[in-house]
Design an enzyme around this catalytic site. Structure first.
Site, PDB file in Angstrom:
ATOM      1  N   SER A  21      11.769 -22.427 -25.898  1.00 52.91           N
ATOM      2  CA  SER A  21      10.938 -22.259 -27.157  1.00 52.91           C
ATOM      3  C   SER A  21      11.951 -20.827 -26.883  1.00 52.91           C
ATOM      4  O   SER A  21      12.883 -20.547 -26.887  1.00 52.91           O
ATOM      5  CB  SER A  21       9.871 -22.550 -26.284  1.00 52.91           C
ATOM      6  OG  SER A  21       9.133 -21.377 -27.305  1.00 52.91           O
ATOM      7  N   HIS A  57      12.449 -16.882 -14.668  1.00 45.08           N
ATOM      8  CA  HIS A  57      11.882 -16.344 -13.408  1.00 45.08           C
ATOM      9  C   HIS A  57      11.634 -15.013 -13.606  1.00 45.08           C
ATOM     10  O   HIS A  57      11.840 -14.569 -14.716  1.00 45.08           O
ATOM     11  CB  HIS A  57      13.389 -16.380 -13.219  1.00 45.08           C
ATOM     12  CG  HIS A  57      13.976 -17.647 -12.670  1.00 45.08           C
ATOM     13  ND1 HIS A  57      13.915 -18.629 -10.998  1.00 45.08           N
ATOM     14  CD2 HIS A  57      14.157 -18.489 -13.235  1.00 45.08           C
ATOM     15  CE1 HIS A  57      13.703 -19.465 -11.155  1.00 45.08           C
ATOM     16  NE2 HIS A  57      14.014 -19.645 -12.284  1.00 45.08           N
ATOM     17  N   ASP A  78      17.713 -19.434 -18.704  1.00 46.31           N
ATOM     18  CA  ASP A  78      19.264 -19.421 -19.874  1.00 46.31           C
ATOM     19  C   ASP A  78      18.039 -19.253 -21.422  1.00 46.31           C
ATOM     20  O   ASP A  78      17.123 -19.268 -21.310  1.00 46.31           O
ATOM     21  CB  ASP A  78      19.173 -21.134 -19.801  1.00 46.31           C
ATOM     22  CG  ASP A  78      19.665 -21.424 -18.454  1.00 46.31           C
ATOM     23  OD1 ASP A  78      19.959 -20.521 -17.620  1.00 46.31           O
ATOM     24  OD2 ASP A  78      20.221 -22.431 -17.973  1.00 46.31           O
TER      25      ASP A  78
END
Length: 292
Positions: free
Chosen positions: A255, A154, A98
């Protein structure tokens, strides 16, 4: 209020934001937060999460569990199964996390940018001349994770991971205010360089960049947490096959992840500055080639 007054107020707010999040003992605050967030006390946990909700858009409705042991447990939460399906099209390189799309575009020889007018070099970011050559005139996308987002990342495509390099550094905030004011910020912060090749041979590199309150990156590929306390070798050979959508690891707060790909990859239509994107959604489209 006049336009001049609005600009002045906005500038003052940026100044305050920058001072509060950067002109402080960043390393010490980050170490303290790492310790504090892992306290497994119900009162500390509940008050911390309540404050977090107050100052952000934290939404825990997607979380796989409703009770957390600590603030850290909440930061690194897993989602309910099936909530981040990865685009199955083999031509699609999906978003690894995301995030909010920051800078993206073509790499001019070996130069890319963190915001418009703020360039930095591939060598300063990656620290490896051979890897720089692989990505000369390539493409890049920067994804910024805010503190309330899902923090796990991922594999964006089926790939072979050959090496992970930890580069020690600072813990500047990576929000837009700091990116406009700190030159080569991504090259100064703690980061990992994850070197991968797609099954069709193309080099694909992920660079998770740590920031203030988070100088720890956990990768399933390695039996070690990467942070300022990591001692010994900082180059970790790997020999791992990963499938698109497979969880690679997590940040311990918000981050940035920089994705670097070949120059003949095309950006997906949904990629534009400021756009929110979810893990698994299309990021780039690669030309179809026969696998090795």
């Amino acid at each position: 209020m006049t336009v001049k007054g609005l600009i002045s107020t906005f500038t003052q707010q940026e100044d305050i934001n920058f001072l509060l999040t950067n002109r402080i003992p960043r390393a010490a605050i980050t170490r303290f937060m790492g310790w504090f967030s892992k306290i497994e006390n119900p009162l500390v946990r509940d008050v911390s999460i309540a404050c977090w909700r107050l100052f952000s858009d934290l939404d825990l409705s997607e979380a796989n569990k409703t009770e957390f042991k600590s603030l850290h447990d909440c930061f690194t939460r897993e989602l309910k199964p099936g909530l981040r399906p990865f685009d199955p099209d083999p031509a699609i390189v999906a978003s690894p996390s995301d995030g909010i799309v920051g800078a993206f575009g073509e790499i001019a020889d070996t130069e890319l940018f963190q915001v418009k007018g703020a360039p930095y070099s591939l060598f300063d970011l990656l620290g490896d001349p051979h890897l720089v050559e692989q990505h000369r005139n390539g493409r890049f996308v920067t994804l910024r994770l805010t503190s309330s987002m899902y923090h796990r990342f991922h594999a964006p495509h089926d790939a072979h991971v050959g090496q992970v390099t930890l580069i020690h550094g600072d813990t500047w905030n990576v929000n837009p205010v700091a990116l406009k004011r700190v030159e080569r910020l991504f090259c100064k912060n703690e980061r990992a360089v994850i070197r991968a090749r797609l099954r069709t041979g193309e080099a694909l590199t992920l660079v998770p960049v740590a920031a203030i309150l988070v100088a720890s990156i956990r990768l399933h590929l390695l039996d070690v947490t990467l942070n300022a306390q990591t001692r010994g070798p900082t180059v970790f050979p790997c020999d791992a096959e990963v499938r698109k959508g497979e969880e690679l690891g997590w940040f311990e707060h918000g981050s940035t992840i920089i994705i670097i790909a070949p120059g003949d990859f095309a950006f997906s239509e949904n990629i534009r500055e400021g756009q929110r994107i979810r893990a698994g959604e299309p990021l780039m489209r690669k030309p179809m080639r026969e696998a090795f």
